[in-house]
Scaffold this active site. Structure first.
Site, mmCIF file in Angstrom:
data_model
loop_
_atom_site.group_PDB
_atom_site.id
_atom_site.type_symbol
_atom_site.label_atom_id
_atom_site.label_comp_id
_atom_site.label_asym_id
_atom_site.label_seq_id
_atom_site.Cartn_x
_atom_site.Cartn_y
_atom_site.Cartn_z
ATOM 1 N N LYS A 101 -7.165 12.635 -22.154
ATOM 2 C CA LYS A 101 -6.717 11.287 -21.809
ATOM 3 C C LYS A 101 -7.358 10.336 -22.811
ATOM 4 O O LYS A 101 -8.584 10.210 -22.871
ATOM 5 C CB LYS A 101 -7.158 10.924 -20.385
ATOM 6 N N GLY B 246 -9.887 -0.182 -11.553
ATOM 7 C CA GLY B 246 -10.879 -0.416 -10.507
ATOM 8 C C GLY B 246 -10.563 -1.577 -9.583
ATOM 9 O O GLY B 246 -11.343 -1.889 -8.699
ATOM 10 N N ALA C 166 -4.728 3.795 -12.948
ATOM 11 C CA ALA C 166 -5.522 2.578 -12.781
ATOM 12 C C ALA C 166 -4.917 1.556 -11.815
ATOM 13 O O ALA C 166 -3.726 1.267 -11.866
ATOM 14 C CB ALA C 166 -5.777 1.875 -14.110
ATOM 15 N N ASN D 114 -8.897 7.154 -9.179
ATOM 16 C CA ASN D 114 -10.336 7.342 -9.330
ATOM 17 C C ASN D 114 -11.084 6.553 -8.260
ATOM 18 O O ASN D 114 -11.452 7.092 -7.217
ATOM 19 C CB ASN D 114 -10.741 6.940 -10.747
ATOM 20 N N THR D 115 -11.199 5.245 -8.491
ATOM 21 C CA THR D 115 -12.005 4.406 -7.588
ATOM 22 C C THR D 115 -11.617 4.530 -6.115
ATOM 23 O O THR D 115 -12.476 4.674 -5.246
ATOM 24 C CB THR D 115 -11.883 2.925 -8.009
#
Ligand code: SF4
Lengths: 254, 372
Positions: free
Chosen positions: A95, A156, A182, A204-205
């Protein structure tokens, strides 16, 4: 099953590992949420110490590692980090994440393009993290990347699909897969991305920092699946006014 | 460069007596994505417990969103305590009759080996300010040795010239810490009566030189108590912001060490209560959501443990603040630069972090990933 980066995968949910409270969750996510692709930041792949083990030791061997170049500030660094990452992980999935600032973490399009050109030539399976920019996506497609990973909203922020009007054209116009990366904060955002026709999402977050990352991963996995199914069936158009369920109109106009 | 100091000064003057209402605080904290400088100056005067708790809640959310459930750990390694400065508050000051030591390269290796056995993988190398006894060559060699042992090596030494920072950056040193001690020039002048440290601006510009030279992490901050704490906090936050704006790719951290005695008879002009200290850290987080916040072993365990949950991203663990303190048992109280309050071992700190549902991490930048 779908094919991406030369692999056949069942799960369209990719997960980032950087913010997890505990790497042992990775194995659980693999077995219990069916997640097959884990993004790993090379900058953090340290050796084993007395207190911490290298993240790679926690990734099941049949899972796919997506090496992440985060922290790279230009194409040269990204290429170097990708090379080191490939050595360390034995994975050629990369990535490409190149950011110009640490405040918004917006991707640097120019450097990303340059890095991708080099990495494709070096035989990597390249997944660039980009702005939702159709022209850039097209150029990357030409270069030969495996997929593009446009942001849903800034990293995030958990704000969801904040740029739908920019993402849609990319999904419509390019032939390689689009992975929304994201900004996805809730399972419903992920479902929305899938309904729009994204091939996969990377979270992710929202998973890592939730109160129960495993349960949240399962929730996301289900949402991704639901969204994809709906996309495959074809989402019905939204109408401004209620539609009569019987063809009443025919009688009236007839 | 000093423009941010002027700005801080003006802001401080304008808002120093401004007490924001609860409603206003809610408005700032709950509805704003980014705080303005005026908000920042106003929040410095918040004093009710309820409002501080409100700030804490938002700070925690921002910390988790931006840094995840990760706490970076490091330990300091004091390699020399020679110093040419007369900082009136410091135990290493050259006015003090004090056993001066400097580790040989072999001793440095022993220390690092011992630290590594404790599980440390990120080190910050410290010296006093003495270009002769702790030359740049000496520091460079020490760093080279450290990169053989540790994933991450940083320095906290006297301010260097850009060329010197370049040398260190090229061997894989990733970060520097330079505390300005105080951002108030007049006080700075009095606190540093002689020695190379007297040059306020050379110190103030050190982070910038380091970033230009290729470093990617910088930690700045005041030593709270030496001068007006609110003013110093405001300056430090604007300093961090200035660096972020100018070097958007760099990772900037901030730290507010509180003054601790170190065998001098110096009494600081101000003391900073726990409540104020916590408030300062929260404000830094609210204003700069992506800036790292560091807390050292100067603070006691119970307080550090609480802060881990809220806004801290990086902390030291198992620190010895005496030269050669890892390999050899030393009397920390008698010989250290400042008193360590948290004497827990690395394992103990790691356990606390894990119990809080977070992940201890020793690696932010694995050496080699960005250097060479
Ligand atoms: S604070 Fe630093 S420069 Fe000042 S006397 Fe102590 S060791 Fe020397």
């Amino acid at each position: 099953m779908f094919e991406i980066g030369g692999k056949r995968l069942k799960s369209r949910l990719f997960v980032g590992t950087g913010k997890l409270p505990d790497y042992s969750l990775i194995e659980k996510m693999y077995y219990e949420a069916g997640i097959e692709v884990f993004a790993v930041a090379v900058r953090r792949i340290g050796p084993n110490t007395k207190h911490t083990k290298n993240v790679l030791e926690y990734i099941p061997k049949d899972a796919t590692i997506m090496v992440n170049t985060s922290g790279a500030q230009d194409h040269k660094e990204a290429v170097k980090i990708a090379m080191i990452g490939r050595e360390l992980t034995d994975s050629d999935w990369v990535k490409v994440e190149i950011e110009k600032d640490t405040k918004y973490l917006f991707p640097d399009s120019f450097e990303t393009l340059k890095a991708c050109e080099i990495l494709v030539k070096e035989g990597f399976k390249v997944f660039p993290y980009i702005y939702p920019d159709l022209n850039l996506a097209k150029e990357l497609e030409q270069i030969g990347v495996e997929a593009v990973m446009p942001l849903g909203s800034p990293i995030g922020t958990n704000k969801g699909i904040g740029c739908e009007v920019l993402l849609k054209p990319i999904i419509n116009e390019i032939k390689i897969p689009v992975i929304i990366d994201a900004g996805i904060g809730r399972p419903s955002h992920a479902a929305q991305a899938m309904e729009m026709g994204a091939e996969a999402v990377l979270i992710n977050t929202a998973i890592a920092t939730s109160a129960d990352p495993l349960k949240m991963a399962i929730a996301f996995a289900k949402a991704v699946e639901a969204g994809r199914l709906a996309f495959e069936v074809g989402i019905l158009k939204e109408y401004e006014y209620a539609q009569a369920s019987s063809p009443l109109e025919d009688f009236i106009s007839g | 460069m000093v423009s941010f100091l002027k700005e801080a000064e003006e802001l401080f003057e304008e808002y120093k007596d401004y007490i924001p209402t609860h409603r206003e605080i809610c408005e700032i904290i709950e509805n704003k994505e980014f705080l303005t400088k005026e908000d920042l100056a106003k929040l410095l005067n918040v004093s009710s417990k309820e409002d501080i708790m409100l700030m804490a809640k938002k700070a925690q959310k921002l910390t988790r969103e931006n840094f995840g459930k990760v706490i970076l750990l490091y330990a300091p390694l004091y390699i020399a305590n020679y110093c040419q400065n007369g900082c009136v508050y410091c135990g290493f000051s050259c006015r003090k009759k004090y056993k001066r030591e400097k580790l040989s390269f072999e001793e440095i290796e022993n220390e690092l080996r011992k630290m590594k056995e404790e599980g440390i993988d990120s080190v910050i190398i410290l010296t006093g300010e003495d270009r002769i006894n702790s030359s740049v060559e000496y520091i460079e060699k020490a760093c080279r040795i450290a990169t053989d042992f540790m994933s991450e090596v940083s320095i906290e030494v006297y301010p260097l010239y850009e060329e010197e920072y370049k040398r260190l950056s090229s061997i894989g040193v990733v970060g520097i810490t330079v505390y300005q001690e105080t951002y108030q020039r007049e006080d700075y002048d009095k606190l540093h009566p002689f020695g190379p440290k007297k040059d306020f601006e050379f110190r103030l510009n050190a982070p910038e030189r380091a970033l230009k030279a290729g470093f990617h992490e910088v930690c700045v901050g005041p030593l709270l108590g030496l001068s007006h704490p609110k003013k110093d906090v405001l300056c430090a936050i604007l300093h961090a912001e200035y660096l972020l704006d100018k070097f958007p790719k760099a990772e900037i951290s901030i730290s507010f060490p509180r003054f601790r005695s170190a065998g001098t008879d110096f009494t600081p002009s101000y003391t900073v209560s726990d409540k104020e200290f916590i408030k300062f850290l929260l404000i830094a987080r609210l204003y700069l959501p992506r800036v790292g916040i560091v807390v050292s072993t100067r603070e006691r365990p119970s307080l550090r443990d609480v802060l881990i949950d809220v806004c801290i991203t990086k902390m030291s663990a198992g620190s010895k603040t005496t030269v050669g303190g890892y390999a050899e048992e030393k009397d920390e109280d008698a010989e250290a630069q400042f008193e360590v309050e948290d004497r827990r071992s690395v394992s103990e700190v790691v356990d606390v972090i894990i119990r809080k549902g977070l992940r201890p991490e020793f690696t932010n930048w694995v050496k080699g990933v960005k250097s060479v």
